[in-house]
Design a protein around this motif. Structure first.
Motif, PDB file in Angstrom:
ATOM      1  N   ASP A  83       0.861  -1.091   0.112  1.00 40.25           N
ATOM      2  CA  ASP A  83       0.168   0.221  -0.267  1.00 40.25           C
ATOM      3  C   ASP A  83       0.862   1.141   0.041  1.00 40.25           C
ATOM      4  N   THR A  84       0.604   2.143  -0.848  1.00 39.89           N
ATOM      5  CA  THR A  84       1.154   3.251  -0.748  1.00 39.89           C
ATOM      6  C   THR A  84       0.525   4.305   0.000  1.00 39.89           C
ATOM      7  N   PRO A  85       1.209   5.103   0.927  1.00 34.67           N
ATOM      8  CA  PRO A  85       0.660   6.060   1.975  1.00 34.67           C
ATOM      9  C   PRO A  85      -0.110   7.092   1.122  1.00 34.67           C
ATOM     10  N   GLN A  86      -1.177   7.483   1.618  1.00 37.49           N
ATOM     11  CA  GLN A  86      -2.109   8.488   0.907  1.00 37.49           C
ATOM     12  C   GLN A  86      -1.830   9.706   1.589  1.00 37.49           C
ATOM     13  N   LYS A  87      -1.567  10.798   0.459  1.00 34.00           N
ATOM     14  CA  LYS A  87      -1.187  12.155   0.682  1.00 34.00           C
ATOM     15  C   LYS A  87      -2.409  12.710   1.851  1.00 34.00           C
ATOM     16  N   LYS A  88      -2.042  13.579   2.672  1.00 35.18           N
ATOM     17  CA  LYS A  88      -2.954  14.099   3.586  1.00 35.18           C
ATOM     18  C   LYS A  88      -3.486  15.473   2.692  1.00 35.18           C
ATOM     19  N   LYS A  89      -4.887  15.311   2.749  1.00 32.79           N
ATOM     20  CA  LYS A  89      -5.675  16.322   2.007  1.00 32.79           C
ATOM     21  C   LYS A  89      -6.062  17.483   2.908  1.00 32.79           C
ATOM     22  N   ILE A  90      -6.139  18.645   2.266  1.00 29.29           N
ATOM     23  CA  ILE A  90      -6.431  19.816   3.217  1.00 29.29           C
ATOM     24  C   ILE A  90      -7.848  20.452   2.752  1.00 29.29           C
ATOM     25  N   SER A  91      -8.547  20.278   3.902  1.00 33.79           N
ATOM     26  CA  SER A  91      -9.860  20.693   3.607  1.00 33.79           C
ATOM     27  C   SER A  91     -10.247  22.307   4.142  1.00 33.79           C
ATOM     28  N   ASP A  92      -9.287  22.676   4.991  1.00 35.52           N
ATOM     29  CA  ASP A  92      -9.623  24.229   5.436  1.00 35.52           C
ATOM     30  C   ASP A  92      -8.730  25.196   4.384  1.00 35.52           C
ATOM     31  N   PRO A  93      -9.384  26.041   3.888  1.00 36.99           N
ATOM     32  CA  PRO A  93      -8.929  27.111   3.078  1.00 36.99           C
ATOM     33  C   PRO A  93      -7.587  27.982   3.758  1.00 36.99           C
ATOM     34  N   LYS A  94      -7.902  28.136   5.194  1.00 38.38           N
ATOM     35  CA  LYS A  94      -6.858  28.865   5.769  1.00 38.38           C
ATOM     36  C   LYS A  94      -5.622  28.361   5.908  1.00 38.38           C
ATOM     37  N   GLU A  95      -5.687  26.985   6.168  1.00 38.53           N
ATOM     38  CA  GLU A  95      -4.543  26.000   6.412  1.00 38.53           C
ATOM     39  C   GLU A  95      -4.013  25.847   5.108  1.00 38.53           C
ATOM     40  N   ALA A  96      -4.649  25.914   3.776  1.00 42.31           N
ATOM     41  CA  ALA A  96      -4.033  25.639   2.452  1.00 42.31           C
ATOM     42  C   ALA A  96      -3.390  26.916   2.204  1.00 42.31           C
ATOM     43  N   LEU A  97      -3.949  28.339   2.625  1.00 38.41           N
ATOM     44  CA  LEU A  97      -3.245  29.461   2.122  1.00 38.41           C
ATOM     45  C   LEU A  97      -1.969  29.554   2.991  1.00 38.41           C
ATOM     46  N   ALA A  98      -1.890  29.035   4.451  1.00 44.70           N
ATOM     47  CA  ALA A  98      -0.637  29.212   4.986  1.00 44.70           C
ATOM     48  C   ALA A  98       0.402  28.369   4.282  1.00 44.70           C
ATOM     49  N   LYS A  99       0.092  27.222   3.868  1.00 44.86           N
ATOM     50  CA  LYS A  99       0.928  26.306   3.234  1.00 44.86           C
ATOM     51  C   LYS A  99       1.394  26.578   1.864  1.00 44.86           C
ATOM     52  N   ALA A 100       0.346  27.404   1.083  1.00 41.75           N
ATOM     53  CA  ALA A 100       0.680  28.024  -0.228  1.00 41.75           C
ATOM     54  C   ALA A 100       1.915  29.269  -0.130  1.00 41.75           C
ATOM     55  N   GLU A 101       1.423  29.920   1.082  1.00 40.72           N
ATOM     56  CA  GLU A 101       2.402  31.167   1.428  1.00 40.72           C
ATOM     57  C   GLU A 101       3.756  30.592   1.534  1.00 40.72           C
ATOM     58  N   HIS A 102       3.835  29.521   2.226  1.00 41.67           N
ATOM     59  CA  HIS A 102       5.512  28.991   2.396  1.00 41.67           C
ATOM     60  C   HIS A 102       5.800  28.365   1.137  1.00 41.67           C
ATOM     61  N   TYR A 103       4.876  27.861   0.359  1.00 40.54           N
ATOM     62  CA  TYR A 103       5.370  26.948  -0.822  1.00 40.54           C
ATOM     63  C   TYR A 103       6.006  28.143  -1.890  1.00 40.54           C
ATOM     64  N   CYS A 104       5.179  29.350  -1.821  1.00 45.59           N
ATOM     65  CA  CYS A 104       5.560  30.563  -2.613  1.00 45.59           C
ATOM     66  C   CYS A 104       6.980  31.247  -2.181  1.00 45.59           C
ATOM     67  N   ALA A 105       6.907  31.070  -0.899  1.00 46.01           N
ATOM     68  CA  ALA A 105       7.936  32.232  -0.062  1.00 46.01           C
ATOM     69  C   ALA A 105       9.395  31.168  -0.467  1.00 46.01           C
ATOM     70  N   TYR A 106       9.472  29.961  -0.761  1.00 49.48           N
ATOM     71  CA  TYR A 106      10.597  29.036  -0.908  1.00 49.48           C
ATOM     72  C   TYR A 106      11.258  29.580  -2.357  1.00 49.48           C
ATOM     73  N   GLN A 107      10.614  29.821  -3.301  1.00 49.78           N
ATOM     74  CA  GLN A 107      10.872  30.178  -4.572  1.00 49.78           C
ATOM     75  C   GLN A 107       9.816  30.543  -5.346  1.00 49.78           C
ATOM     76  N   GLU A 108      10.381  31.409  -6.434  1.00 52.08           N
ATOM     77  CA  GLU A 108       9.059  32.074  -7.201  1.00 52.08           C
ATOM     78  C   GLU A 108       8.454  31.061  -7.914  1.00 52.08           C
ATOM     79  N   ARG A 109       7.025  31.230  -8.071  1.00 58.59           N
ATOM     80  CA  ARG A 109       6.329  30.197  -8.678  1.00 58.59           C
ATOM     81  C   ARG A 109       5.196  30.956  -9.515  1.00 58.59           C
TER      82      ARG A 109
END
Length: 160
Positions: free
Chosen positions: A2-28
Motif C-alpha cells: 500500500d502506498t501512503p495516502q497524501k494528507k488532503k487539506i480541507s481548510d482554506p486557511k491551512e491551505a493558504l498558509a501552506k501555499a504562502e510557504h510554498y511560494c516564499a521558498y522560490q518564485e512560482r
C-alpha cells in the motif's frame, strides 16, 4: 504494498498558509501553485480564492516569476531563448510576460554563453570532417534552445 495516502487539506486557511510557504521558498508560476492546491484536495472555488489572496499579498507574481525563470535558466543552465520560452509556455505564463522576461537577457552575454557552450562541445567532439563537425555543434546548440542563425554566425566567427 500500500502506498501512503497524501494528507488532503480541507481548510482554506491551512491551505493558504501552506501555499504562502510554498511560494516564499522560490518564485512560482500561478499554474504551479494552482496544480499544487488541487493536489492538496482543495475545491476549485477555494483554489481561486487562495490564488487571489497570494497575489494580493505579494507571494505570487507572474512577471517576477517569468523574469527570475528566464535569467536563472540562462545563467545557471545556459539555455537559449527558444528553450526558455518553451519552459515559460509550459508553465502557462502569458506571452506578454515571456517577451518582457526575454529582454532581460543581455545580447553580448547571450553570444558569449553560446560561444562558450560551442567551444566546450567542440573539445569533446571527435568528428574530423569539418562539415559534419559543424552540423553536430549546430544541432547541439539548437537542442540547448539557441536560434539557428545566431549559431551559424558564432560558428563562422569562431572557426570551431
Amino acid at each position: 504494498m500500500d502506498t501512503p495516502q497524501k494528507k488532503k487539506i480541507s481548510d482554506p486557511k491551512e491551505a493558504l498558509a501552506k501555499a504562502e510557504h510554498y511560494c516564499a521558498y522560490q518564485e512560482r508560476a500561478q499554474q504551479e501553485v494552482r496544480d499544487k492546491l488541487y493536489d492538496w484536495g482543495l475545491w476549485p472555488d477555494a483554489v481561486e480564492a487562495t490564488i487571489s489572496e497570494l497575489i494580493s499579498a505579494g507571494f505570487l507574481n507572474e512577471e517576477r516569476f517569468a523574469k527570475a525563470y528566464a535569467v536563472g535558466k540562462f545563467r545557471q543552465k545556459g539555455w537559449g531563448k527558444i528553450k526558455i520560452k518553451q519552459g515559460l509556455k509550459f508553465k502557462r505564463v502569458p506571452d506578454v510576460l515571456i517577451k518582457k522576461a526575454l529582454t532581460l537577457i543581455d545580447a553580448d552575454a547571450y553570444i558569449d554563453m553560446l560561444t562558450n557552450i560551442l567551444a566546450k562541445k567542440a573539445k569533446t567532439t571527435a568528428e574530423k570532417d569539418a562539415f559534419k563537425r559543424s552540423y553536430k555543434l549546430q544541432q547541439y546548440a539548437m537542442g540547448r534552445g539557441y536560434e539557428s542563425d545566431i549559431i551559424a554566425d558564432v560558428l563562422k566567427a569562431s572557426e570551431l
